[in-house]
Design a protein around this motif. Structure first.
Motif, PDB file in Angstrom:
ATOM      1  N   MET A   1      87.396 -24.330  52.444  1.00  0.00           N
ATOM      2  CA  MET A   1      86.274 -24.136  52.866  1.00  0.00           C
ATOM      3  C   MET A   1      85.625 -24.876  53.434  1.00  0.00           C
ATOM      4  SD  MET A   1      83.395 -22.613  49.910  1.00  0.00           S
ATOM      5  CE  MET A   1      82.168 -24.182  50.122  1.00  0.00           C
ATOM      6  N   THR A   2      84.878 -25.654  53.562  1.00  0.00           N
ATOM      7  CA  THR A   2      84.409 -26.591  53.634  1.00  0.00           C
ATOM      8  C   THR A   2      84.582 -27.424  54.751  1.00  0.00           C
ATOM      9  OG1 THR A   2      84.695 -28.529  52.288  1.00  0.00           O
ATOM     10  CG2 THR A   2      82.389 -26.783  51.206  1.00  0.00           C
ATOM     11  N   VAL A   3      83.859 -27.985  55.997  1.00  0.00           N
ATOM     12  CA  VAL A   3      84.313 -28.865  57.473  1.00  0.00           C
ATOM     13  C   VAL A   3      83.992 -30.431  56.672  1.00  0.00           C
ATOM     14  CG1 VAL A   3      84.301 -26.967  58.552  1.00  0.00           C
ATOM     15  CG2 VAL A   3      82.846 -27.596  58.570  1.00  0.00           C
ATOM     16  N   THR A   4      83.411 -30.692  54.738  1.00  0.00           N
ATOM     17  CA  THR A   4      83.047 -31.475  54.987  1.00  0.00           C
ATOM     18  C   THR A   4      84.023 -32.831  55.944  1.00  0.00           C
ATOM     19  OG1 THR A   4      82.041 -30.866  52.850  1.00  0.00           O
ATOM     20  CG2 THR A   4      82.406 -32.897  53.020  1.00  0.00           C
ATOM     21  N   ALA A   5      85.215 -32.738  55.385  1.00  0.00           N
ATOM     22  CA  ALA A   5      85.875 -33.855  56.045  1.00  0.00           C
ATOM     23  C   ALA A   5      85.744 -34.230  57.628  1.00  0.00           C
ATOM     24  CB  ALA A   5      87.187 -33.823  55.199  1.00  0.00           C
ATOM     25  N   ASP A   6      86.137 -33.419  58.543  1.00  0.00           N
ATOM     26  CA  ASP A   6      85.777 -32.798  58.981  1.00  0.00           C
ATOM     27  C   ASP A   6      84.488 -33.926  59.660  1.00  0.00           C
ATOM     28  OD1 ASP A   6      88.554 -32.400  59.729  1.00  0.00           O
ATOM     29  OD2 ASP A   6      88.338 -30.410  59.497  1.00  0.00           O
ATOM     30  N   MET A   7      83.474 -32.704  59.029  1.00  0.00           N
ATOM     31  CA  MET A   7      82.424 -33.776  59.576  1.00  0.00           C
ATOM     32  C   MET A   7      82.400 -35.063  59.242  1.00  0.00           C
ATOM     33  SD  MET A   7      80.851 -30.983  60.589  1.00  0.00           S
ATOM     34  CE  MET A   7      78.814 -31.191  61.100  1.00  0.00           C
ATOM     35  N   LEU A   8      82.250 -35.531  58.509  1.00  0.00           N
ATOM     36  CA  LEU A   8      82.395 -36.970  58.059  1.00  0.00           C
ATOM     37  C   LEU A   8      83.412 -37.997  59.257  1.00  0.00           C
ATOM     38  CD1 LEU A   8      83.229 -37.154  54.495  1.00  0.00           C
ATOM     39  CD2 LEU A   8      81.033 -37.355  55.177  1.00  0.00           C
ATOM     40  N   ARG A   9      84.641 -37.231  59.043  1.00  0.00           N
ATOM     41  CA  ARG A   9      85.318 -38.090  60.856  1.00  0.00           C
ATOM     42  C   ARG A   9      84.784 -38.227  61.710  1.00  0.00           C
ATOM     43  NH1 ARG A   9      88.750 -35.662  63.694  1.00  0.00           N
ATOM     44  NH2 ARG A   9      88.730 -33.513  62.750  1.00  0.00           N
TER      45      ARG A   9
ATOM     46  N   ALA B   1      78.116 -28.921  72.189  1.00  0.00           N
ATOM     47  CA  ALA B   1      80.309 -28.895  71.180  1.00  0.00           C
ATOM     48  C   ALA B   1      80.689 -29.307  72.492  1.00  0.00           C
ATOM     49  CB  ALA B   1      80.836 -27.007  71.394  1.00  0.00           C
ATOM     50  N   ASP B   2      80.893 -29.390  73.676  1.00  0.00           N
ATOM     51  CA  ASP B   2      81.634 -30.888  74.498  1.00  0.00           C
ATOM     52  C   ASP B   2      81.888 -30.859  74.527  1.00  0.00           C
ATOM     53  OD1 ASP B   2      82.527 -27.671  75.909  1.00  0.00           O
ATOM     54  OD2 ASP B   2      81.615 -27.238  77.364  1.00  0.00           O
TER      55      ASP B   2
ATOM     56  N   LEU C   1      82.021 -27.891  65.459  1.00  0.00           N
ATOM     57  CA  LEU C   1      82.028 -27.839  63.817  1.00  0.00           C
ATOM     58  C   LEU C   1      81.251 -26.357  63.535  1.00  0.00           C
ATOM     59  CD1 LEU C   1      83.747 -31.406  62.761  1.00  0.00           C
ATOM     60  CD2 LEU C   1      85.884 -28.482  62.922  1.00  0.00           C
ATOM     61  N   CYS C   2      80.290 -27.269  63.846  1.00  0.00           N
ATOM     62  CA  CYS C   2      78.810 -26.557  63.320  1.00  0.00           C
ATOM     63  C   CYS C   2      78.406 -25.317  63.340  1.00  0.00           C
ATOM     64  CB  CYS C   2      77.386 -27.830  62.944  1.00  0.00           C
ATOM     65  SG  CYS C   2      76.548 -27.744  61.758  1.00  0.00           S
TER      66      CYS C   2
ATOM     67  N   GLY D   1      73.197 -21.718  65.248  1.00  0.00           N
ATOM     68  CA  GLY D   1      74.996 -21.813  66.120  1.00  0.00           C
ATOM     69  C   GLY D   1      74.916 -21.925  67.531  1.00  0.00           C
ATOM     70  N   GLU D   2      73.535 -21.440  68.149  1.00  0.00           N
ATOM     71  CA  GLU D   2      73.152 -21.447  69.458  1.00  0.00           C
ATOM     72  C   GLU D   2      73.121 -22.969  69.579  1.00  0.00           C
ATOM     73  OE1 GLU D   2      70.710 -18.537  69.800  1.00  0.00           O
ATOM     74  OE2 GLU D   2      71.789 -17.103  69.506  1.00  0.00           O
TER      75      GLU D   2
END
Lengths: 132, 132, 132, 132
Positions: free
Chosen positions: B1-9, A106-107, A114-115, A99-100
């Protein structure tokens, strides 16, 4: 999406963990493993891949540990507190470190942001179980 | 729950798969892996464990294949169609076999019914990607 | 190193595969998964990482599929031929693709040459089981 | 069998661990994961399966943790000591618990005796790295 909570509820065994917190942690581990796997891949595809090496490695480690933790937490028969707590501690450490790392990018990269969120959510879910 | 779609995008790469169908399949693989891991454990805790051996083994195999498939599908850089399609075929086969096993015990064990549903959903998501 | 052959021999069940070929394939999958995980990491550390993207992704996919295949092949109770054969087919495809990728960089990077050898050995072990 | 030591030697990065001890630990994790997966399956096939429930669960957990540990230890780029040490601690705990479970059934089942040996070897290899 998942039926994690229903699977825990219909099992003939239990672990002593609060069942709602346990379900949240399993789902957070699955979501974090997916985000980390996808973030490693997205970082690999960036032009600045050479600057994202530590991010990629921490993603890969975090995905491995989260996947193992989700599986171990999903088993209630013959539950062993010492092994589970040690693994939760490792998972929280992997999520905190990743996360760190991701937060630093992230910017520049939305996938890192997101991760980082998924890592923090998983770290907190592990910490909640350890404190419970 | 997951951010799968956002990760793909937010990835800089793509695979040619329909992105919504890909996200659905990754999430179905994660949910099925969790359900199968938990169902194997719940079956192990039942008094009738000796009659649930095939169910437990098909659960364990399905969890392994779904976990690998979720990871491979989450990567878009250097995507290889032949490997992905062969793995989707194996995943659909594992889900079909495990879903049929679990369905036989759904009347007796709610966890088997829930797991059968997760297996069928994942089999269909794999088939949808293969047909796309 | 492994006790794979002894584990197969002392199991109360069997699959119909030639036991020596089965043990060789499980061990080849474990060795290939390790080589691919390490090669992905070594490629990531090279100055020319930007040119090694496809190699890294094929390494990661091959490691995932080999790990799942080693686990599924290690189970003999409730053995299912269709699932096992589909997974062996996917594993052979992942090894062939990754072996070809790594072979292209073998002159430049010793880790790619070693990994290409491990991939080819695993591809052949999978093919031997499928032909048996 | 494995090329673990050669993969470590040809990597452009390093972790600070003694390389021979690191290779031994990775190989011990792979061997233990395989033994545990096979032992869970063999226990499942025994007539006395109902008495082997705790053994099966500890086998499955140990296999998951050893597989994750082998992968994390195989990466040297962006190495993080805190995450690695926490995971090694969890792996040693899983191996100790599983080794003790399996040792209780070693007189009755040769696969449990073999698996207990693999668990003890892996526990010692993890401890050696942690002490190094």
């Amino acid at each position: 999406m998942t039926v994690t909570a229903d699977m825990l509820r219909t099992s003939p065994a239990e672990t002593g963990f609060d069942e709602a917190a346990l379900a949240r942690c399993i789902d957070a581990c699955l979501a974090c493993a997916q985000a980390c796997t996808a973030c490693a891949d997205a970082c690999l595809g960036e032009e600045s891949v050479a600057e994202l090496r530590s991010c990629i490695t921490s993603n890969l480690a975090c995905a491995d540990v989260c996947t193992a933790t989700a599986a171990v937490l999903s088993r209630q028969v013959g539950y062993n507190a010492e092994v589970t707590r040690a693994l939760l501690t490792a998972c929280a450490a992997a999520c905190r470190h990743c996360g760190e790392e991701c937060a630093q990018h992230a910017d520049m990269h939305d996938h890192c942001g997101l991760c980082a969120d998924a890592c923090r959510a998983c770290e907190q879910a592990c910490a909640a179980l350890l404190a419970g």
